[in-house]
Scaffold this active site. Sequence first.
Site, PDB file in Angstrom:
ATOM      1  N   ASP A  31       0.872  -1.170   0.000  1.00  0.00           N
ATOM      2  CA  ASP A  31       0.000   0.000   0.000  1.00  0.00           C
ATOM      3  C   ASP A  31       0.912   1.223   0.000  1.00  0.00           C
ATOM      4  OD1 ASP A  31      -0.836  -0.253   3.559  1.00  0.00           O
ATOM      5  OD2 ASP A  31       0.996   0.291   2.525  1.00  0.00           O
TER       6      ASP A  31
ATOM      7  N   ASP B   1      -7.716  -7.545   1.047  1.00  0.00           N
ATOM      8  CA  ASP B   1      -6.692  -7.695   2.094  1.00  0.00           C
ATOM      9  C   ASP B   1      -7.337  -7.316   3.414  1.00  0.00           C
ATOM     10  OD1 ASP B   1      -6.304  -4.550   1.706  1.00  0.00           O
ATOM     11  OD2 ASP B   1      -5.346  -5.170   3.603  1.00  0.00           O
TER      12      ASP B   1
END
Length: 370
Positions: free
Chosen positions: A92, A267
């Site tokens: 991320d 996720d």
Amino acid sequence: MMPFPFEISATEGRARTGVLKTARGDIRTPAFMPVGTAATVKAMTVDQVKATGADIILGNTYHLMLRPGPERMERLGGLHKFMGWDKPILTDSGGFQVMSLAGISKVKEEAVTFSSHIDGSKHVLTPERSIEIQADRIGADISMQLDQCVSWPAERDAAQKAMELSIRWGARSKARFGEREHQALFGIQQGSTFEDLRRQSSDQLQEIGFDGYAIGGLAVGEGHQAMCEVLDYAPEMLPADRPRYLMGVGKPIDLVEAVWRGVDMFDCVLPTRAGRHGQAWTWDGPLNLKNARFAEDQNPLDPAIDGPSSQYSKAYLHHLIRADEILGKVLLSWHNIAFYQALTAAMRAAISEGRFEQFRRDFHARHTSN
Ligand SMILES: O=c1[nH]cnc2cc3nc(NCCN4CCOCC4)[nH]c3cc12
């Protein structure tokens, strides 16, 4: 430059199953990415993670940029070599965790500035620096643009400003990423719960052009119902021929409902975090193994789940969690990740065989009954 080929092999309604082919291996979708926050999926070895069937894991840029640090990570050969995981890694951008974990933080047009929650040191994160860390220092196979996620509920004006800033940051992320053959960059749709803002975000992301598209701004407290209402329209605003990734989601029932609405990738820290605290997911729903009712339960957690936890009794797992034993955290993390992989594998099979609607009905009946 051709991005990672995404081959959809079957659809049922809005649900899809397929394969995202990356330089480090294939990702079967729907896919669940175990979260490997600080270069480890907590309490699991990479071999145990592989044994669950996971094709890809997530790395957190916020944590890794603070410790061990981007330049040290590069000197050590990048994250794959550092942690011994040779399959795909998605990182991320760090932006979301700056807002949720860091000390004082400021969001400006140019950059996000913040102080480390570890030692108070000052840091600057621009779209360009985030891409440099993800793609060039960590060596992620899939990088995420830097974006701004507003909390829920959001005023329309705040949601619009954050969505527009995220688009500008998406363009800067793409400019810094450039064209790469063996790495991909995903954009992130914002707009909170406002359909027209999500439409604007989607259209402008596609003009910039990304290898995949994430749905951001959800799993921020809105709850399952409100999330599903956004997912009733948001996934299909994104290109059908590229992966759609719902960030930070979620509970098993969230995954089933999001796949039903066209999402391909997920996720969430839940399976490992909740596992460490005694929560186990099974096909018959969640169990809290701290509960005294398991103290003499000689049955395994869920015989259908392949992995070491199925060789032990609930009584033993209950004991380990009550005693705060490390083995309890290991076994339940492993079990939950194995369950999430079994769930996505079952959804892939159900969509391939045209029986996902029945699968969804059966799952609700069995998993949410207790
Ligand atoms: O818009 C986003 N942009 C970039 N990253 C994100 C990460 C995100 N993660 C969540 N939710 C995480 C919810 N977790 C559930 C389990 O307990 C911890 C929090 N929502 C998220 C939204 C975004």
